[in-house]
Design a protein around this motif. Structure first.
Motif, PDB file in Angstrom:
ATOM      1  N   PHE A 338       0.880  -1.167   0.000  1.00  7.40           N
ATOM      2  CA  PHE A 338       0.000   0.000   0.000  1.00  7.40           C
ATOM      3  C   PHE A 338       0.915   1.213   0.000  1.00  7.40           C
ATOM      4  O   PHE A 338       1.514   1.528   1.032  1.00  7.40           O
ATOM      5  CB  PHE A 338      -0.897   0.009   1.241  1.00  7.40           C
ATOM      6  CG  PHE A 338      -1.781  -1.209   1.348  1.00  7.40           C
ATOM      7  CD1 PHE A 338      -2.972  -1.295   0.646  1.00  7.40           C
ATOM      8  CD2 PHE A 338      -1.403  -2.281   2.152  1.00  7.40           C
ATOM      9  CE1 PHE A 338      -3.779  -2.417   0.730  1.00  7.40           C
ATOM     10  CE2 PHE A 338      -2.206  -3.400   2.245  1.00  7.40           C
ATOM     11  CZ  PHE A 338      -3.388  -3.476   1.533  1.00  7.40           C
ATOM     12  N   ALA A 343       2.984  -4.743   2.698  1.00  2.69           N
ATOM     13  CA  ALA A 343       2.195  -5.501   3.680  1.00  2.69           C
ATOM     14  C   ALA A 343       2.486  -6.992   3.580  1.00  2.69           C
ATOM     15  O   ALA A 343       2.497  -7.698   4.579  1.00  2.69           O
ATOM     16  CB  ALA A 343       0.713  -5.232   3.476  1.00  2.69           C
ATOM     17  N   ASN A 363       0.999  -6.613  15.494  1.00  2.00           N
ATOM     18  CA  ASN A 363       0.115  -5.745  14.718  1.00  2.00           C
ATOM     19  C   ASN A 363       0.844  -5.215  13.487  1.00  2.00           C
ATOM     20  O   ASN A 363       2.005  -4.836  13.569  1.00  2.00           O
ATOM     21  CB  ASN A 363      -0.348  -4.552  15.560  1.00  2.00           C
ATOM     22  CG  ASN A 363      -1.222  -4.999  16.726  1.00  2.00           C
ATOM     23  OD1 ASN A 363      -0.835  -4.901  17.878  1.00  2.00           O
ATOM     24  ND2 ASN A 363      -2.367  -5.535  16.422  1.00  2.00           N
ATOM     25  N   GLY A 364       0.160  -5.231  12.373  1.00  2.00           N
ATOM     26  CA  GLY A 364       0.746  -4.692  11.142  1.00  2.00           C
ATOM     27  C   GLY A 364       1.665  -5.650  10.424  1.00  2.00           C
ATOM     28  O   GLY A 364       2.350  -5.275   9.461  1.00  2.00           O
ATOM     29  N   SER A 365       1.717  -6.941  10.854  1.00  2.00           N
ATOM     30  CA  SER A 365       2.650  -7.875  10.206  1.00  2.00           C
ATOM     31  C   SER A 365       2.094  -8.448   8.899  1.00  2.00           C
ATOM     32  O   SER A 365       2.793  -9.187   8.214  1.00  2.00           O
ATOM     33  CB  SER A 365       3.022  -9.006  11.172  1.00  2.00           C
ATOM     34  OG  SER A 365       1.860  -9.640  11.642  1.00  2.00           O
ATOM     35  N   GLY A 366       0.821  -8.144   8.579  1.00  2.00           N
ATOM     36  CA  GLY A 366       0.297  -8.555   7.265  1.00  2.00           C
ATOM     37  C   GLY A 366      -0.719  -9.679   7.309  1.00  2.00           C
ATOM     38  O   GLY A 366      -1.118 -10.192   6.262  1.00  2.00           O
ATOM     39  N   LYS A 367      -1.183 -10.049   8.503  1.00  2.00           N
ATOM     40  CA  LYS A 367      -2.089 -11.207   8.630  1.00  2.00           C
ATOM     41  C   LYS A 367      -3.417 -10.956   7.896  1.00  2.00           C
ATOM     42  O   LYS A 367      -3.864 -11.776   7.084  1.00  2.00           O
ATOM     43  CB  LYS A 367      -2.357 -11.498  10.128  1.00  2.00           C
ATOM     44  CG  LYS A 367      -1.084 -11.718  10.935  1.00  2.00           C
ATOM     45  CD  LYS A 367      -1.358 -12.003  12.377  1.00  2.00           C
ATOM     46  CE  LYS A 367      -2.006 -10.868  13.156  1.00  2.00           C
ATOM     47  NZ  LYS A 367      -1.163  -9.673  13.344  1.00  2.00           N
ATOM     48  N   THR A 368      -4.041  -9.800   8.204  1.00  2.00           N
ATOM     49  CA  THR A 368      -5.335  -9.510   7.568  1.00  2.00           C
ATOM     50  C   THR A 368      -5.167  -9.317   6.068  1.00  2.00           C
ATOM     51  O   THR A 368      -6.009  -9.748   5.270  1.00  2.00           O
ATOM     52  CB  THR A 368      -5.961  -8.248   8.201  1.00  2.00           C
ATOM     53  OG1 THR A 368      -6.153  -8.511   9.592  1.00  2.00           O
ATOM     54  CG2 THR A 368      -7.288  -7.888   7.572  1.00  2.00           C
ATOM     55  N   THR A 369      -4.059  -8.709   5.661  1.00  2.00           N
ATOM     56  CA  THR A 369      -3.830  -8.514   4.227  1.00  2.00           C
ATOM     57  C   THR A 369      -3.730  -9.869   3.520  1.00  2.00           C
ATOM     58  O   THR A 369      -4.251 -10.033   2.415  1.00  2.00           O
ATOM     59  CB  THR A 369      -2.548  -7.687   4.000  1.00  2.00           C
ATOM     60  OG1 THR A 369      -2.648  -6.494   4.758  1.00  2.00           O
ATOM     61  CG2 THR A 369      -2.356  -7.336   2.535  1.00  2.00           C
ATOM     62  N   GLN A 415     -12.546  -9.073  11.871  1.00  2.00           N
ATOM     63  CA  GLN A 415     -12.153  -8.710  13.245  1.00  2.00           C
ATOM     64  C   GLN A 415     -13.351  -8.181  14.013  1.00  2.00           C
ATOM     65  O   GLN A 415     -13.594  -8.550  15.148  1.00  2.00           O
ATOM     66  CB  GLN A 415     -11.060  -7.644  13.204  1.00  2.00           C
ATOM     67  CG  GLN A 415      -9.689  -8.218  12.918  1.00  2.00           C
ATOM     68  CD  GLN A 415      -8.598  -7.171  12.861  1.00  2.00           C
ATOM     69  OE1 GLN A 415      -8.770  -6.061  13.338  1.00  2.00           O
ATOM     70  NE2 GLN A 415      -7.491  -7.526  12.262  1.00  2.00           N
ATOM     71  N   HIS A 522      -4.638 -13.551  17.995  1.00  2.00           N
ATOM     72  CA  HIS A 522      -3.661 -13.048  18.963  1.00  2.00           C
ATOM     73  C   HIS A 522      -3.686 -13.869  20.248  1.00  2.00           C
ATOM     74  O   HIS A 522      -2.792 -13.751  21.075  1.00  2.00           O
ATOM     75  CB  HIS A 522      -3.969 -11.580  19.309  1.00  2.00           C
ATOM     76  CG  HIS A 522      -3.547 -10.626  18.232  1.00  2.00           C
ATOM     77  ND1 HIS A 522      -2.225 -10.363  17.948  1.00  2.00           N
ATOM     78  CD2 HIS A 522      -4.260  -9.881  17.368  1.00  2.00           C
ATOM     79  CE1 HIS A 522      -2.153  -9.482  16.946  1.00  2.00           C
ATOM     80  NE2 HIS A 522      -3.383  -9.173  16.572  1.00  2.00           N
TER      81      HIS A 522
HETATM   82  N1  LIG Z   1      -6.122  -0.590   3.011  1.00  2.00           N
HETATM   83  C1  LIG Z   1      -4.901  -0.287   3.420  1.00  2.00           C
HETATM   84  N2  LIG Z   1      -4.343   0.886   3.049  1.00  2.00           N
HETATM   85  C2  LIG Z   1      -3.087   1.210   3.462  1.00  2.00           C
HETATM   86  N3  LIG Z   1      -2.342   0.433   4.245  1.00  2.00           N
HETATM   87  C3  LIG Z   1      -2.847  -0.750   4.643  1.00  2.00           C
HETATM   88  C4  LIG Z   1      -4.143  -1.162   4.259  1.00  2.00           C
HETATM   89  N4  LIG Z   1      -4.384  -2.380   4.799  1.00  2.00           N
HETATM   90  C5  LIG Z   1      -3.280  -2.699   5.507  1.00  2.00           C
HETATM   91  N5  LIG Z   1      -2.350  -1.722   5.407  1.00  2.00           N
HETATM   92  C6  LIG Z   1      -1.033  -1.730   5.992  1.00  2.00           C
HETATM   93  O1  LIG Z   1      -0.448  -2.978   5.729  1.00  2.00           O
HETATM   94  C7  LIG Z   1       0.245  -3.446   6.852  1.00  2.00           C
HETATM   95  C8  LIG Z   1      -0.302  -4.803   7.255  1.00  2.00           C
HETATM   96  O2  LIG Z   1      -1.594  -4.608   7.780  1.00  2.00           O
HETATM   97  P1  LIG Z   1      -2.513  -5.803   8.255  1.00  2.00           P
HETATM   98  O3  LIG Z   1      -3.825  -5.238   8.632  1.00  2.00           O
HETATM   99  O4  LIG Z   1      -2.490  -6.862   7.252  1.00  2.00           O
HETATM  100  O5  LIG Z   1      -1.726  -6.303   9.563  1.00  2.00           O
HETATM  101  P2  LIG Z   1      -2.213  -7.323  10.670  1.00  2.00           P
HETATM  102  O6  LIG Z   1      -1.081  -8.225  10.909  1.00  2.00           O
HETATM  103  O7  LIG Z   1      -3.501  -7.928  10.293  1.00  2.00           O
HETATM  104  O8  LIG Z   1      -2.413  -6.344  11.904  1.00  2.00           O
HETATM  105  P3  LIG Z   1      -3.473  -6.463  13.107  1.00  2.00           P
HETATM  106  O9  LIG Z   1      -3.024  -7.596  13.964  1.00  2.00           O
HETATM  107  O10 LIG Z   1      -3.348  -5.150  13.801  1.00  2.00           O
HETATM  108  O11 LIG Z   1      -4.812  -6.695  12.511  1.00  2.00           O
HETATM  109  C9  LIG Z   1       0.094  -2.396   7.937  1.00  2.00           C
HETATM  110  O12 LIG Z   1       1.245  -1.563   7.933  1.00  2.00           O
HETATM  111  C10 LIG Z   1      -1.098  -1.633   7.515  1.00  2.00           C
HETATM  112  O13 LIG Z   1      -1.027  -0.290   7.959  1.00  2.00           O
END
Ligand SMILES: Nc1ncnc2c1ncn2[C@@H]1O[C@H](COP(=O)(O)OP(=O)(O)OP(=O)(O)O)[C@@H](O)[C@H]1O
Length: 567
Positions: A338, A343, A363-369, A415, A522
């Motif tokens: 992004f 991500a 947090n932010g490690s890319g799991k949801t992505t 979530q 988590h």
């Molecule tokens: N739609 C988006 N636009 C910009 N940046 C994004 C977007 N979605 C995710 N990111 C960025 O991508 C990175 C990974 O985000 P992601 O949500 O996948 O992490 P995560 O491991 O699921 O975190 P969490 O445990 O907090 O849910 C983060 O730096 C986040 O800010």
């Protein structure tokens, strides 16, 4: 004052006005009530699009106007009223379908601009192409079915009432079943609608066709009564009236717009001689008051169990097992960024049937992505997502097909549980089958509701459900949909210890049924108890795969995994 009493009182006043109008009112009273009826009918026809699908069309006056002009011009040119009706219906349907199609591509703001411009084009064209439209004097000489004389206000009112009742009945019937449930889901949360398998564009177009046809019928019959088609009838005041009537009355209601039409159109007409500017100020203040105090209008739609009211016929086959299903999913070298944030950075991992894979990481490690890529929501810049089907075929994901993947058993939870606020608990769960257009076996639906302990919550609006119950609604939907691949984003977040036990049972059940479960979590205690293997993510990369206890022993992962107990 009691809400219910207030609404009943308003309904009684409206009925009394109509009875008085039909059986004793003066000519002037009847004529105004006729205008009230047609305005309300046009608003109710548009409520299909605005109220359910949440599509704001600022050229609705043009939809009505083009329908009226289409009728008058064709009737005058061909001498055939039937041809004129066809052209009228074609014009209004085409415009509404165009707006519905555009709403898939444009944001609300962009769509607003486009439709405002379309409305302006229409109004300017009326006074520019005068050979066709008759300019400001309009069209008066065209064949009609009925030709009311000035004193026939009673029959004209009866026609108006028939149109209003007919429009209301069609809208109520059409939106009481599957289309209504999908319409509410689209209007409340378009993303949710896609994820449960809804072809959003298809539903929008279908509903727009019905709305356009109802608009054409009401307009054509109104034209019979008016005898003339002039630009002033179809200008901005009509648009404002229709919006006012729906915002004040209620966007998913029938009685509300009728009552609001009485106030907005009827009262000024009956009082007579009111200054137009003063009226505009009064109405503008009314809109502000209602929108601030009662955003849902005077008649917010009562919680209705659409599935219960119009029960689906018994279907011998359960939701699962009727279609080729996605049974396994794999990422191969997936990269997603992004802007400057990477991500996902070359992620490769396969998720197999009968296996629970937990994905952990800070947090932010890319799991949801990663879930969003597996789900077809994001398309990666590099790499591929492969799907294995129940018939053994292997294909890569085609992007932008979220609803199709959902229809083939790729299930997703979020979530924060995503539910359609305007649907009952039963209808929210049943969306699993509505989305992909199959009938839910009623017994299976009831069994799923019972299994997820939802039967005690069926008459409560989803907005007031406790978090745990909202989570069960979302997961019950996946179960009813017969999903074989489950992408679960932190399902245990916010649950009590007792609820986590309930979740564990469900996860075990899914595994025993041969589902591929991907569990972003988590809660490391839960992961340790339930996961067959754990994937650790750091900075968009997979840095470890295996048993959580073994991964914990790795010194390099200590900072990421830590002790990881529930908070
Ligand atoms: N739609 C988006 N636009 C910009 N940046 C994004 C977007 N979605 C995710 N990111 C960025 O991508 C990175 C990974 O985000 P992601 O949500 O996948 O992490 P995560 O491991 O699921 O975190 P969490 O445990 O907090 O849910 C983060 O730096 C986040 O800010």
């Amino acid at each position: 004052m009691n809400e219910r009493f207030l609404r009943r009182a308003i309904q009684a006043v409206v009925v009394a006005l109509y009875l008085y109008g039909l059986f004793g009112g003066s000519y002037a009273f009847q004529a105004t009530l006729t205008t009230v009826s047609f305005t309300a009918a046009l608003a109710v026809a548009y409520s299909l699009v605005l109220g359910y699908l949440d599509v704001f069309n600022f050229s609705q006056h043009a939809v009505i106007g083009i329908s009226a002009y289409g009728f008058a011009i064709t009737a005058a040119a061909t001498g055939s009223v039937w041809w004129a009706v066809l052209v009228s219906a074609g014009c209004s349907v085409a415009l509404l379908v165009a707006v519905a199609g555009l709403s898939a591509r444009l944001t609300g703001f962009q769509l607003g601009l486009v439709t405002i411009s379309a409305g302006a084009v229409f109004l300017t064209a009326l006074t520019t192409f005068t050979d066709l439209t008759g300019g400001s004097s309009g069209i008066t000489d065209f064949p009609r079915w009925v030709d009311f004389s000035a004193r026939e206000t009673g029959p004209a009112l009866a026609l108006g009432v028939a149109v209003l009742v007919g429009t209301g009945l069609v809208v109520r019937l059409f939106m009481s079943g599957r289309t209504g449930r999908l319409g509410v889901a689209i209007g409340d949360d378009v993303f949710l609608a896609r994820v449960v398998g809804t072809d959003v564009v298809g539903v929008r177009i279908g509903v727009s066709v019905v709305s356009g046809l109802l608009t054409a019928v009401a307009t054509v019959l109104w034209v019979q009564e008016q005898k003339v088609v002039v630009p002033t009838t179809y200008g901005l005041p009509l648009l404002i009236q229709i919006f006012l009537v729906l915002m004040v009355g209620g966007r998913r209601s029938i009685w509300g717009p009728v009552a609001a039409s009485v106030v907005v159109v009827g009262v000024p007409g009956w009082i007579g001689g009111l200054d137009g500017n003063v009226l505009t100020i009064v109405f503008a203040l009314l809109v502000i008051l209602v929108v601030v105090r009662r955003p849902t209008g005077l008649f917010p739609e009562a919680l209705r169990d659409r599935r219960r009211r119009w029960p689906v016929r018994r279907s011998p086959v359960s939701a699962a097992g009727e279609r080729p299903e996605i049974v396994a999913v794999a990422a191969d070298g997936v990269r997603k960024s992004f802007g400057s944030v990477v991500a996902l950075d070359g992620v490769s991992i396969a998720f197999e049937p009968g296996q629970i894979t937990a994905i952990i990481g800070s947090n932010g490690s890319g799991k949801t992505t990663l879930l969003n890529c597996l789900n077809g929501i994001w398309s990666p810049e590099a790499g591929r997502i492969g799907l294995r089907w129940s018939d053994g075929a292997e294909r890569d994901i085609r992007w932008g097909r979220v609803h199709r993947l959902a229809r083939h058993g790729l299930g997703r939870s979020f979530q924060v549980p995503r539910l359609a606020a305007g649907l009952s608990v039963r209808d929210n769960v049943g969306l699993a089958c509505d989305g992909w257009g199959r009938r839910a076996n009623p017994e299976r639906l009831e069994a799923v509701l019972e299994r997820w302990a939802l039967t005690g919550w069926l008459d409560r609006p989803v907005a007031v459900l406790p978090h745990g119950v909202r989570r069960w609604v979302e997961l019950a939907r996946l179960e009813l949909g017969g999903c074989r691949v489950l992408l679960l984003d932190e399902p245990a977040a916010g649950l009590t210890d007792e609820e986590v036990e309930f979740l564990v049972e469900a996860l075990r059940r899914w595994r025993a049924d041969g589902c591929a479960v991907v569990l972003v979590e988590h809660d490391h205690d839960l992961v340790e108890r339930i996961a067959d293997r754990t994937v650790v993510m750091v900075g968009g990369r997979i840095v470890g795969v295996g048993d959580l206890a073994e991964l914990r022993a790795r010194g390099d992962l200590h900072d990421v995994i830590g002790s990881g107990t529930r908070s």
